[in-house]
Every structure is written in C-alpha cells, then in structure tokens.
Design a protein around this motif. Structure first.
Motif, PDB file in Angstrom:
ATOM      1  N   HIS B 196       0.862  -1.170   0.000  1.00 56.03           N
ATOM      2  CA  HIS B 196       0.000   0.000   0.000  1.00 56.03           C
ATOM      3  C   HIS B 196       0.902   1.225   0.000  1.00 56.03           C
ATOM      4  CE1 HIS B 196      -4.051   1.674   0.641  1.00 56.03           C
ATOM      5  NE2 HIS B 196      -3.413   2.675   1.207  1.00 56.03           N
ATOM      6  N   ALA B 207      -1.492  10.970  -2.207  1.00 47.99           N
ATOM      7  CA  ALA B 207      -2.088   9.715  -2.673  1.00 47.99           C
ATOM      8  C   ALA B 207      -2.161   8.732  -1.519  1.00 47.99           C
ATOM      9  CB  ALA B 207      -1.259   9.128  -3.807  1.00 47.99           C
ATOM     10  N   THR B 209      -3.238   4.838  -1.747  1.00 49.63           N
ATOM     11  CA  THR B 209      -3.739   3.871  -2.715  1.00 49.63           C
ATOM     12  C   THR B 209      -2.964   2.555  -2.586  1.00 49.63           C
ATOM     13  OG1 THR B 209      -3.797   3.403  -5.092  1.00 49.63           O
ATOM     14  CG2 THR B 209      -2.171   4.977  -4.386  1.00 49.63           C
ATOM     15  N   THR B 210      -3.521   1.503  -3.188  1.00 48.46           N
ATOM     16  CA  THR B 210      -2.752   0.257  -3.193  1.00 48.46           C
ATOM     17  C   THR B 210      -1.628   0.394  -4.223  1.00 48.46           C
ATOM     18  OG1 THR B 210      -4.037  -0.779  -4.934  1.00 48.46           O
ATOM     19  CG2 THR B 210      -4.842  -1.067  -2.679  1.00 48.46           C
ATOM     20  N   ASP B 213      -2.806  -0.436  -7.776  1.00 51.58           N
ATOM     21  CA  ASP B 213      -3.537   0.644  -8.433  1.00 51.58           C
ATOM     22  C   ASP B 213      -2.601   1.737  -8.897  1.00 51.58           C
ATOM     23  OD1 ASP B 213      -5.930  -0.555  -8.184  1.00 51.58           O
ATOM     24  OD2 ASP B 213      -6.688   0.720  -6.546  1.00 51.58           O
TER      25      ASP B 213
END
Lengths: 256, 328
Positions: B196, B207, B209-210, B213
C-alpha cells in the motif's frame, strides 16, 4: 508503565557509561585530596592564628574544604546524566520507550540522586577522617556535638548539588550550555557575591553557600547568617526543587 | 493499526505536516513516500508522541501513544539509528530499553541474534558502522515483539546485502499479520516492498492507494518510433487513425501502441524505421510528477504579486522530463 521498570532501566543506563565512573570518581578524589591537603596546612598555621580565629577554628569544616572543587565534578555528573540523552539523540529512543515524561525524568533523577548520595556520603566520611588525622591535636571527633550532622550533611550537600545540576540540564538540554552556566556560577560568581560585603547578604541565599552551612560545626566569629545548618540546607532544597520543576516543565512541554 | 486524523504540525510559519488523514493497516507493508523534507519524519515522531501535533490526532490501535502501557510491546520504531549513546554497548542499550517496558532479558539476546549483532553485542555503539547502527535500531524496534512496526528510511546507508535483508524482514513481518509502516524517498524501493502506498509532499496527502492501483494508473506504456522519413510516417499513422506525439530528437511516441502493428504499418508504407521500441514509464517518474505538483503549488503560492505564474500548458510534459532524465 511502572516506576520500578523505569528505575531499573535508568540504573542500567547510568552504570553502562564510563562518564559516571570518572565524574563521581573525580568528585571523591578531589574532595578528599584537597581536604586532606588543607587540613595539613591548617594544622601548621594554627599557632600563628589570632585568638578569635583560634576560638572559631572548625576542624570539621576544614576537612570539607575540598568540596568547593570536588562539587564541580559532581556538577558534571549531574549535567551529563541528563544532557547525554539530548546530545546523543538517545532521548527520542528513551521517550518512545517511556512516553510518560514525568516518570522518565524523575526515575532518572532518583537513580542518579541515590548514586550521588552514596558516593557523596562515603566521600564525606573519608574526607572527615583523613582531615582529622592530619589535624592532630586540633581534630574534632565524630561524637562531638554537631559533627555527625556535618559529616552526613556533606553527603547531602553533594547529592543536592548533583540534583540541582540535573534540573538545570533538563531545562537547558545541551551539556555545553548547562556546564557553561553552572561552572562559573558555582566556581566564581557565588564566591564573589559571598565575599564582597555589599553583595554578601544576597550571596548567602545562593544554593551552595546556604547548603554548605550544614557542614559547619563552629559558627565563625561575627557571623550574622540568619539561618542555621538545617535552615541553610532547606534553602538549597528549595533551589533544587525549583530547578527540577523547571526541568520537568520543559521536558513535559517541548518536542523531543 | 495506526490512525491519523487531520494531523497537523506547524513550526512557526511553516506547515511541516498539513492535515494528514490516513490509516495504516495490518498484514501489509505500507510505504510512506515523499521527497526529503515532505514531513515524513515529523509525522512519525508525532505517531510516537515525541512531537506534539498542532492540530489533529493520531492513535495506535485506538489509543494515544502516551496512554499505552509498555509501548514497545505495541509498536516498535526505528526513527534515527544514531539515537543511541555511543558509549553504551549494544547489549546494554537494548537491555535498558527492555527493562523500561518489562521485557525479559532473554529477549535482548534473541533480537541481537535476529539482526546479526551477537558477535559485537558487548562493543560500544560508537564504533559501529552505519549498517550496524541501523541493525541495532531494528533490534530495538523488534524488542517488544510488537504488532506494529515503523521504520524511517531503513535502507539508508545499508549495503546491498543489508538492503536485501531488510526488504525480506519487512515482508515477513507483514506476512505474520503485523502492521508495517515504512518511509522512503525512493519510489523504486517502495515498488519492491510496499503493498500500500501513502504519498505526501509539502506535508499534504497526495495519494493513499494500493501499490497495484498506483502502478496501473501511473505506468504508461508506449512505443517509440524513429524514422528518417518522419513526415511519411506521421501521415501513415494518422491515416490508420493512430495518434503520435512528437517528443523531439526526431522521435515519435504512440501511447499504448503495439510494436508489431506499428512495424507492419511502416513496412506496408515502405517507411524505414531506425527505432521501434516498446517503453514503460517508470514509477519513479510518476512519483516525481506527483510530488513536483506539490512543489509547483508551493512556488506559485509564494509569488503573489510577483511574476505571473506560468500557465499549466507550459509546464513540460512529463514524458519530456523523462527524456531529459534519461539524457537523450
């Protein structure tokens, strides 16, 4: 977070650095050696003293004469115990382990205080006995009135000097700044204030001058100090408490 | 789990950390990415209660750090490997930390063994190399067998073998279900370890996010073409309904194009190609673009009443900066 854990941890810290050994060792050696030397000189000069000086001759206090210099090493000990944390950055590791900053500071102060008292008391007894041995026929005996109080008081005095230094170091953090203020204060300013007649009355309320009253057995001729030995020590305790409260306030409030 | 809510730190005029809200979850490595001075270390110090937030809140498993009983058993951290008294031995350094949190003495030997410092356990820390110091800091973090671990730039100063070791350590800690929060200013490092990603710049969240992604959104693939018959190639491409971008040096870039198709197209039109290469934009470039915007924002904010800020169209296309970086 128990206080016992913190005390145990602080004991490991204090015994595992070499500055502890050399500061406390120096405090003991200097106090004892200088006290012995001055005792020898005082014995030689006794006969040349006037009648007044002979009456107020205080063999106990003379054997503690080395403390004026030995206390400087005690100051270094007190300062380094606290400010080493800041100068090395260890404080961040320490406070992450013990986030209760009051517990941290007072645990540290408690351990260092106990150690300073043990070393101070031993130093005081050795300085007394060696000094009296040098003074010969003018020597005081531990069983004389007020002498035991003065000798134990010598240990308490050294302990309080270390505590005061810890409080100041906790306020100022850096070792150089702390030593730069404490050293001249105790070595010069206090002496100057105490020996100039105009400032004498202020000087006697400074921590070292008030505190050292506990080591006096014979009141000097013409001395009008408004407090006794315990009163003087009480004044010093107030200074120490003020320094520690100040140190606590700083450590509590500021970012590590 | 570490939860930050509106966490803010102001030093005088400067906002070092600006309203950060995110959660670091267990069972994975969360990368905390940002350029130097983005506020990563300040944020981590606030997590440990070393610095007090100007506003907002941070909790460890729902509890404020200074309310944790024996905090080293909840969260272990490596913030600064040099935060050690150099005159103390590695063993005594760890012992005093263990004692303060009621951790048994035997655990000190265990962690020394884990990080490979057993042989120098009795040596003073000031004689340690950077890598050894880093290992000592990691040993301190592991001491309480905590469910949460936090490392600030752990690979700094480590040799390749040390870097490899710490990557595997972080992954295995996360695989055991622990929360692992690790900061870095290197995207390439994060791409290898983190599941992550939390990116900050100028103290602001950019940000959350994973990693998958982030890669999908930011790894632009394209084909680079170079031809002495550039005009004919452009014509052929536009006839085929393919848009190409001229990037200077006579090269063309086709977003998402297939090299086979483009090669065949050129052949059908009898165009000589000097280059036909599939390209992948690096995550590092994507990260630079992301954080550069934060820097840009800051610079504009400071030029009030000064020179007019350049309109966004004039900002260099990030493919162009990528090319400059590669030195084409």
């Amino acid at each position: 977070m128990s206080a016992i854990q913190v005390v145990r941890s602080e004991w490991t810290k204090i015994r595992s650095v070499s500055s502890t050994v050399w500061t406390l060792g120096l405090a003991a050696v200097v106090t004892i050696a200088l006290g012995t030397l001055i005792s020898i000189l005082s014995k030689r000069e006794f006969d040349s003293l006037g009648a007044r000086e002979q009456v107020s001759f205080d063999p106990t206090f003379i054997s503690f004469a080395g403390m004026s210099l030995g206390q400087l090493a005690m100051i270094v000990f007190g300062v380094l115990v606290v400010s080493n944390e800041y100068s090395t950055g260890m404080i961040r590791t320490s406070l992450a382990a013990v986030p209760q900053r009051g517990t941290f500071l007072f645990g540290k102060v408690a351990v260092a205080t106990l150690l300073a008292f043990v070393v101070g008391l031993a130093t005081s007894f050795v300085a007394f006995f060696l000094g009296q041995a040098m003074l010969g026929e003018h020597a005081a005996s531990l069983s004389d009135r007020g002498v035991l109080r003065a000798v134990i008081g010598g240990g308490l005095y050294m302990m309080l000097i270390a505590m005061f230094s810890m409080g100041v170091a906790a306020m100022l953090r850096g070792p150089m700044l702390s030593l730069g203020i404490l050293m001249p204060f105790f070595f010069l300013i206090s002496n100057i204030l105490g020996n100039v007649s105009a400032t004498e009355k202020i000087g006697r309320y400074l921590p070292d001058q008030a505190g050292s009253k506990i080591m006096q057995v014979v009141t000097p001729f013409g001395d009008d100090t408004p407090y006794g030995p315990w009163g003087g020590l009480g004044i010093m305790v107030l200074w120490v408490m003020a320094a520690l409260v100040g140190g606590y306030a700083v450590i509590k409030k500021r970012d590590a | 789990m570490i939860e930050l809510a509106g966490l803010t730190k102001r030093y005088g005029e400067k906002l070092a950390v600006n309203n950060l809200t995110f959660t670091v979850r267990p069972g994975m490595v969360t990368g905390f990415l940002g350029p130097n001075g983005a506020g990563k270390s300040t944020t981590m110090r606030m997590v440990l209660g070393l610095d007090r937030p100007t506003a907002g809140d941070v909790r460890i498993d729902g509890i404020h750090y200074d309310q944790l009983k024996d905090p080293l058993k909840y969260i272990g951290a490596l913030l600064d490997a040099k935060a050690v008294h150099g005159g103390r031995s590695a063993y005594n350094h760890l012992l005093c930390l263990a004692q303060s949190n009621g951790i048994p003495r035997s655990r000190v030997r265990e962690v020394l063994d884990t990080v490979g410092l057993t042989a120098v356990a009795r040596k003073k820390a000031k004689g340690f190399s950077m890598g050894m110091g880093q290992r000592l800091g990691i040993a301190a973090a592991l001491l309480g067998d905590p469910r949460i671990l936090m490392f600030d730039e752990p690979v700094n100063g480590l040799d390749p073998e040390g870097i490899h070791w710490i990557r595997n350590l972080m992954k295995s800690l996360a695989a055991q279900g622990r929360t692992v929060f690790v900061s870095s200013h290197l995207m390439s490092e994060m791409a290898l370890t983190a599941d992550h990603l939390v990116v900050i710049g100028q103290g602001r969240l950019l940000a959350d996010t994973t990693m998958a992604d982030f890669i999908q959104q930011n790894s632009r693939s394209y084909v680079r073409l170079r031809s002495p018959q550039r005009e004919q190639l452009l014509d052929a491409l536009s006839r085929a309904g393919i848009s190409a971008v001229e990037v200077g040096n006579g090269a063309l870039e086709v977003d998402g194009g297939k090299p086979e198709l483009l090669g065949e197209l050129a052949a059908r039109n009898g165009i000589v190609l000097h280059e036909l290469s599939p390209q992948q934009a690096s995550l590092e470039a994507a990260f630079m673009r992301l954080t550069a915007e934060a820097v840009e924002y800051h610079a504009h904010a400071e030029t009030v009443g000064g020179t007019t800020p350049s309109p966004p169209e004039q900002q260099p296309e990030w493919g162009a900066t990528w090319q400059q970086r590669k030195g084409h």
